[in-house]
Scaffold this motif. Structure first.
Motif, PDB file in Angstrom:
ATOM      1  N   SER A  14      27.296  35.120  46.107  1.00  0.00           N
ATOM      2  CA  SER A  14      26.813  33.769  45.819  1.00  0.00           C
ATOM      3  C   SER A  14      27.667  33.089  44.759  1.00  0.00           C
ATOM      4  N   ARG A  15      28.497  33.880  44.057  1.00  0.00           N
ATOM      5  CA  ARG A  15      29.396  33.270  43.047  1.00  0.00           C
ATOM      6  C   ARG A  15      30.633  34.151  42.861  1.00  0.00           C
ATOM      7  N   GLY A  16      31.546  33.660  42.038  1.00  0.00           N
ATOM      8  CA  GLY A  16      32.712  34.458  41.645  1.00  0.00           C
ATOM      9  C   GLY A  16      33.617  34.863  42.802  1.00  0.00           C
ATOM     10  N   ILE A  17      34.178  36.076  42.671  1.00  0.00           N
ATOM     11  CA  ILE A  17      35.134  36.575  43.666  1.00  0.00           C
ATOM     12  C   ILE A  17      34.465  36.704  45.032  1.00  0.00           C
ATOM     13  N   GLY A  18      33.226  37.178  45.063  1.00  0.00           N
ATOM     14  CA  GLY A  18      32.512  37.351  46.337  1.00  0.00           C
ATOM     15  C   GLY A  18      32.361  36.044  47.075  1.00  0.00           C
ATOM     16  N   LYS A  19      32.039  34.983  46.349  1.00  0.00           N
ATOM     17  CA  LYS A  19      31.894  33.667  46.979  1.00  0.00           C
ATOM     18  C   LYS A  19      33.243  33.190  47.521  1.00  0.00           C
ATOM     19  N   ALA A  20      34.295  33.391  46.738  1.00  0.00           N
ATOM     20  CA  ALA A  20      35.635  32.972  47.196  1.00  0.00           C
ATOM     21  C   ALA A  20      36.013  33.718  48.477  1.00  0.00           C
ATOM     22  N   ILE A  21      35.671  35.014  48.546  1.00  0.00           N
ATOM     23  CA  ILE A  21      35.971  35.795  49.759  1.00  0.00           C
ATOM     24  C   ILE A  21      35.159  35.252  50.940  1.00  0.00           C
ATOM     25  N   ALA A  22      33.876  34.972  50.692  1.00  0.00           N
ATOM     26  CA  ALA A  22      33.023  34.458  51.772  1.00  0.00           C
ATOM     27  C   ALA A  22      33.583  33.133  52.310  1.00  0.00           C
ATOM     28  N   LEU A  23      33.989  32.237  51.407  1.00  0.00           N
ATOM     29  CA  LEU A  23      34.515  30.936  51.840  1.00  0.00           C
ATOM     30  C   LEU A  23      35.816  31.099  52.626  1.00  0.00           C
ATOM     31  N   LYS A  24      36.684  31.987  52.143  1.00  0.00           N
ATOM     32  CA  LYS A  24      37.980  32.199  52.816  1.00  0.00           C
ATOM     33  C   LYS A  24      37.767  32.855  54.188  1.00  0.00           C
ATOM     34  N   VAL A  84      28.202  44.226  63.176  1.00  0.00           N
ATOM     35  CA  VAL A  84      28.975  43.907  61.963  1.00  0.00           C
ATOM     36  C   VAL A  84      30.370  44.509  62.129  1.00  0.00           C
ATOM     37  N   ASP A  85      31.394  43.749  61.756  1.00  0.00           N
ATOM     38  CA  ASP A  85      32.786  44.223  61.853  1.00  0.00           C
ATOM     39  C   ASP A  85      33.378  44.577  60.494  1.00  0.00           C
ATOM     40  N   ILE A  86      32.949  43.851  59.451  1.00  0.00           N
ATOM     41  CA  ILE A  86      33.606  43.956  58.141  1.00  0.00           C
ATOM     42  C   ILE A  86      32.543  44.061  57.048  1.00  0.00           C
ATOM     43  N   ALA A  87      32.737  44.986  56.111  1.00  0.00           N
ATOM     44  CA  ALA A  87      31.858  45.039  54.929  1.00  0.00           C
ATOM     45  C   ALA A  87      32.730  44.956  53.685  1.00  0.00           C
ATOM     46  N   VAL A  88      32.388  44.036  52.798  1.00  0.00           N
ATOM     47  CA  VAL A  88      33.113  43.904  51.527  1.00  0.00           C
ATOM     48  C   VAL A  88      32.161  44.263  50.393  1.00  0.00           C
ATOM     49  N   ASN A  89      32.453  45.375  49.722  1.00  0.00           N
ATOM     50  CA  ASN A  89      31.639  45.786  48.569  1.00  0.00           C
ATOM     51  C   ASN A  89      32.225  45.162  47.314  1.00  0.00           C
ATOM     52  N   ASN A  90      31.630  44.022  46.954  1.00  0.00           N
ATOM     53  CA  ASN A  90      32.135  43.240  45.819  1.00  0.00           C
ATOM     54  C   ASN A  90      31.153  43.229  44.642  1.00  0.00           C
ATOM     55  N   ALA A  91      29.848  43.440  44.902  1.00  0.00           N
ATOM     56  CA  ALA A  91      28.847  43.349  43.818  1.00  0.00           C
ATOM     57  C   ALA A  91      29.229  44.290  42.684  1.00  0.00           C
ATOM     58  N   GLY A  92      29.189  43.771  41.479  1.00  0.00           N
ATOM     59  CA  GLY A  92      29.556  44.613  40.343  1.00  0.00           C
ATOM     60  C   GLY A  92      29.015  44.042  39.045  1.00  0.00           C
ATOM     61  N   ILE A  93      28.794  44.917  38.086  1.00  0.00           N
ATOM     62  CA  ILE A  93      28.319  44.491  36.765  1.00  0.00           C
ATOM     63  C   ILE A  93      29.135  45.200  35.681  1.00  0.00           C
ATOM     64  N   GLU A 189      39.484  34.692  36.687  1.00  0.00           N
ATOM     65  CA  GLU A 189      38.581  33.708  36.075  1.00  0.00           C
ATOM     66  C   GLU A 189      37.279  33.590  36.859  1.00  0.00           C
ATOM     67  N   THR A 190      36.210  34.222  36.351  1.00  0.00           N
ATOM     68  CA  THR A 190      34.863  34.121  36.929  1.00  0.00           C
ATOM     69  C   THR A 190      33.861  34.198  35.774  1.00  0.00           C
ATOM     70  N   ASP A 191      32.569  34.194  36.111  1.00  0.00           N
ATOM     71  CA  ASP A 191      31.535  34.333  35.073  1.00  0.00           C
ATOM     72  C   ASP A 191      31.725  35.623  34.276  1.00  0.00           C
ATOM     73  N   MET A 192      32.252  36.681  34.992  1.00  0.00           N
ATOM     74  CA  MET A 192      32.393  37.993  34.340  1.00  0.00           C
ATOM     75  C   MET A 192      33.348  37.935  33.160  1.00  0.00           C
ATOM     76  N   THR A 193      34.356  37.070  33.251  1.00  0.00           N
ATOM     77  CA  THR A 193      35.359  36.991  32.181  1.00  0.00           C
ATOM     78  C   THR A 193      35.181  35.729  31.328  1.00  0.00           C
ATOM     79  N   ALA A 194      34.245  34.847  31.751  1.00  0.00           N
ATOM     80  CA  ALA A 194      34.070  33.572  31.035  1.00  0.00           C
ATOM     81  C   ALA A 194      33.634  33.804  29.590  1.00  0.00           C
ATOM     82  N   GLY A 195      32.899  34.886  29.361  1.00  0.00           N
ATOM     83  CA  GLY A 195      32.370  35.144  28.024  1.00  0.00           C
ATOM     84  C   GLY A 195      33.364  35.771  27.056  1.00  0.00           C
ATOM     85  N   LEU A 196      34.561  36.086  27.544  1.00  0.00           N
ATOM     86  CA  LEU A 196      35.548  36.702  26.638  1.00  0.00           C
ATOM     87  C   LEU A 196      35.921  35.707  25.542  1.00  0.00           C
TER      88      LEU A 196
END
Ligand code: NAP
Length: 247
Positions: A14-24, A84-93, A189-196
């Motif tokens: 829904s955001r960050g790298i995962g969202k960019a992958i979904a859009l692409k 399903v053809d493709i699975a992208v494991n992107n969720a991370g904390i 550059e995503t929310d994960m690194t925005a707080g640095l």
């Protein structure tokens, strides 16, 4: 259009790298099952953006670290999309802390989402993906899992574990024509690194040969490569996308 008539499951999309992958992926013709855990409004917004490309898109609230939640979500996706053809494991904390101060809870939380979450999704989608003529697993690891990083014992261990998981899945599923590869971003550059702190961002830019942080869309371009026929003879590979930070 590299992914026409494919269906992709993308976690943390829904955001960050995962969202960019979904859009692409959607721009390249893939139907998208988007998994998120937090903000429904953000997930709905991303779904609408995906549908703008004329593909099918559905959102699923799921904690990937939970075996049962992951299973019921994967079952629901297969029922809705047929296959399903493709699975992208992107969720991370991240739960960064020096090891001397790191709690058991923070160690477990990061391992559970970043590593066990990927296992859960692969485990519950593998029978469907095996039936695809060109099944693909893509795991988002990190250069932190390759080089280690002070303050990230939990995160580095989870991402190094993902590399082992990637290589094993590659070997186990190769006979079915399914590939499994990993992407190891540096600083993106995503929310994960925005707080640095600004000082840390300046140190990062100085240390990276290409002298800047990466963009989520640049990671998404590599994901399209791994998801498509362009990478048909590559499996068990880890590609860094870090501006040369870890050469
Ligand atoms: P982000 O902006 O913090 O997004 C993380 C995503 O993971 C969110 O969509 C979040 O869902 C989802 N998520 C977290 N816990 C989850 C759970 N238990 N179940 C399902 N979804 C969950 O992070 P990002 O920077 O885009 O990072 C994406 C991936 O790239 C991560 O695996 C990260 O470790 C890796 N990575 C990032 C960088 C970087 O510099 N940004 C560098 C190397 C590797 P909600 O939106 O619903 O909360």
């Amino acid at each position: 259009m590299f992914l026409g008539n494919k269906t992709a499951v993308i976690t943390g999309a829904s955001r960050g790298i995962g969202k960019a992958i979904a859009l692409k992926f959607a721009e390249n013709g893939a139907n998208i099952a988007l998994i998120y855990i937090g903000d429904s409004a953000e997930a709905e917004q991303t779904k609408a953006e995906l549908q703008g490309f004329g593909v099918k898109a559905e959102i699923y609230n799921c904690d990937v670290s939970d075996w049962g939640s992951a299973k019921s979500t994967c079952d629901a996706v297969i029922k809705e999309f047929g296959s399903v053809d493709i699975a992208v494991n992107n969720a991370g904390i991240i739960r960064d802390q020096l090891l001397l101060r790191m709690s058991e809870e923070d160690f477990d939380a990061v391992l559970n989402v970043n590593l066990k979450g990927a296992f859960n999704i692969i485990r519950h989608l593998s029978r469907s993906i095996m039936k695809s003529p060109a099944g693909r697993f893509i795991n988002i690891t990190s250069v932190s899992g390759m080089m280690g990083n002070a303050g990230q014992a939990n995160y580095s261990a989870s991402k190094a574990g993902l590399i082992g998981l990637t290589k094993t899945v590659a070997k186990e599923f190769a006979s079915k024509g399914v590939t499994c590869n990993a992407i190891a971003p540096g600083f993106i550059e995503t929310d994960m690194t925005a707080g640095l702190p600004q000082s840390v961002k300046e140190q990062v830019n100085a240390a990276v040969p290409l002298k800047r942080m990466g963009e989520a869309e640049e990671v998404a371009n590599l994901a399209v490569f791994f998801a498509s026929e362009l990478s048909s003879y590559i499996t068990g590979e880890i590609i860094k996308i870090d501006g040369g930070m870890y050469i």
